[in-house]
Scaffold this motif. Structure first.
Motif, PDB file in Angstrom:
ATOM      1  N   PRO A 103     -37.801  -8.600  -6.888  1.00  0.00           N
ATOM      2  CA  PRO A 103     -37.826  -7.577  -5.840  1.00  0.00           C
ATOM      3  C   PRO A 103     -38.881  -7.892  -4.777  1.00  0.00           C
ATOM      4  N   GLU A 104     -38.526  -7.633  -3.523  1.00  0.00           N
ATOM      5  CA  GLU A 104     -39.461  -7.922  -2.429  1.00  0.00           C
ATOM      6  C   GLU A 104     -40.734  -7.084  -2.552  1.00  0.00           C
ATOM      7  N   TYR A 118     -42.216  -6.210  -5.255  1.00  0.00           N
ATOM      8  CA  TYR A 118     -43.089  -6.841  -6.257  1.00  0.00           C
ATOM      9  C   TYR A 118     -43.834  -8.026  -5.645  1.00  0.00           C
ATOM     10  N   LEU A 119     -43.112  -8.818  -4.830  1.00  0.00           N
ATOM     11  CA  LEU A 119     -43.750  -9.962  -4.180  1.00  0.00           C
ATOM     12  C   LEU A 119     -44.835  -9.512  -3.217  1.00  0.00           C
ATOM     13  N   ASP A 120     -44.574  -8.406  -2.502  1.00  0.00           N
ATOM     14  CA  ASP A 120     -45.560  -7.908  -1.541  1.00  0.00           C
ATOM     15  C   ASP A 120     -46.817  -7.403  -2.239  1.00  0.00           C
ATOM     16  N   TRP A 134     -44.042 -17.332  -6.620  1.00  0.00           N
ATOM     17  CA  TRP A 134     -43.133 -18.486  -6.680  1.00  0.00           C
ATOM     18  C   TRP A 134     -43.871 -19.752  -7.097  1.00  0.00           C
ATOM     19  N   ASP A 157     -32.353 -14.344   0.499  1.00  0.00           N
ATOM     20  CA  ASP A 157     -32.624 -12.909   0.530  1.00  0.00           C
ATOM     21  C   ASP A 157     -31.354 -12.111   0.796  1.00  0.00           C
ATOM     22  N   GLN A 158     -30.226 -12.811   0.890  1.00  0.00           N
ATOM     23  CA  GLN A 158     -28.928 -12.170   1.025  1.00  0.00           C
ATOM     24  C   GLN A 158     -27.931 -12.912   0.152  1.00  0.00           C
ATOM     25  N   LEU A 204     -28.536  -9.033  -3.486  1.00  0.00           N
ATOM     26  CA  LEU A 204     -29.877  -9.255  -2.956  1.00  0.00           C
ATOM     27  C   LEU A 204     -30.200  -8.330  -1.790  1.00  0.00           C
ATOM     28  N   ASP A 250     -32.862  -5.310  -2.148  1.00  0.00           N
ATOM     29  CA  ASP A 250     -34.113  -5.801  -1.544  1.00  0.00           C
ATOM     30  C   ASP A 250     -34.818  -6.801  -2.448  1.00  0.00           C
ATOM     31  N   SER A 251     -34.085  -7.837  -2.790  1.00  0.00           N
ATOM     32  CA  SER A 251     -34.616  -8.846  -3.699  1.00  0.00           C
ATOM     33  C   SER A 251     -34.480 -10.242  -3.100  1.00  0.00           C
ATOM     34  N   VAL A 252     -35.223 -11.156  -3.686  1.00  0.00           N
ATOM     35  CA  VAL A 252     -35.191 -12.558  -3.269  1.00  0.00           C
ATOM     36  C   VAL A 252     -34.865 -13.400  -4.505  1.00  0.00           C
TER      37      VAL A 252
END
Length: 224
Positions: A2-3, A5-7, A14, A164-165, A179, A183-185
């Protein structure tokens, strides 16, 4: 991932994930080549199955101790016209070997005492424990052989693509992840690897099905 979580992450996620992916790919390659687990159809028969088919097996406990089991296996491989130049084993086998002694009480297995980093030897040949999760301990204790006859070919190195899509579906066509909607990568990882074993004619054994440059000390539970 999820974006959000990355933020919120305090570490580069990664950068942490990529080495684990490389390890996972290595485990899949080892499992396929050694035991045929999820083996691609284009690959030859795995080393374990081929060694069993050629009769190059010794069941643990056949000899007076494990060291003798290995010696009996080495003799079978030599009778096929091949030389053993190393061993691969299940995790923890080195500790089993540490307890083995000759009739004079001398250890037959000793690690590299000079710098403490060597893998150790068994009857003068290097032994490496396969600790990436690919080893099938229910089938084999140890594989011995001429490792120059097992060839890994890198057809295409690891490639990484970030998305991201897109939609990820399972084998039944059901959507597992959308995706954009979630809202995931996603990181897509691909590589192409070839594997082959060489089983050349020798002066000691001309029948292909009766010779093989590898042999197996089988676990007591093998085939059960």
């Amino acid at each position: 991932i999820p974006e959000a979580y990355l933020d919120d992450a305090q570490v580069p996620i990664w950068d942490e994930v990529r080495p684990r992916i490389v390890e996972a790919l290595g485990a899949k390659i080892d499992a396929a080549g050694l035991f045929g687990t999820d083996k691609p159809g284009s690959w030859p028969t795995d080393i374990y199955t081929s060694a069993v088919a050629a009769g190059n097996t010794v069941v643990t406990g056949t000899g007076d101790d494990f060291g003798q089991d290995v010696a009996l296996l080495g003799e079978k491989i030599a009778q096929d016209g091949f030389s053993v130049n190393g061993f691969a084993s299940r995790p923890g086998l080195k500790w089993k070997l540490v307890g083995l002694r000759s009739q004079d009480g001398i250890p037959i297995y000793q690690s590299n005492l000079q710098d403490g980093t060597g893998p150790g030897n068994l009857y003068g040949y290097p032994i490496s424990e396969v600790t990436n999760g690919s080893w099938d301990s229910t089938e084999a204790e140890l594989i011995a052989g001429d490792w120059t006859k097992a060839i890994i070919g890198m057809r295409q190195d690891i490639s990484w693509k970030m998305f991201d899509q897109g939609v990820i579906s399972n084998a039944e066509g059901q959507v597992v992840l959308n995706l954009m909607q979630q809202d995931s990568v996603a990181l897509r990882v691909t590589m192409r690897v070839a594997f082959a074993t060489s089983n050349p004619v020798t002066r000691l054994q001309s029948a292909e099905m009766a010779r093989y440059p590898f042999g197996v000390v089988q676990a007591a539970t093998a085939g059960s």
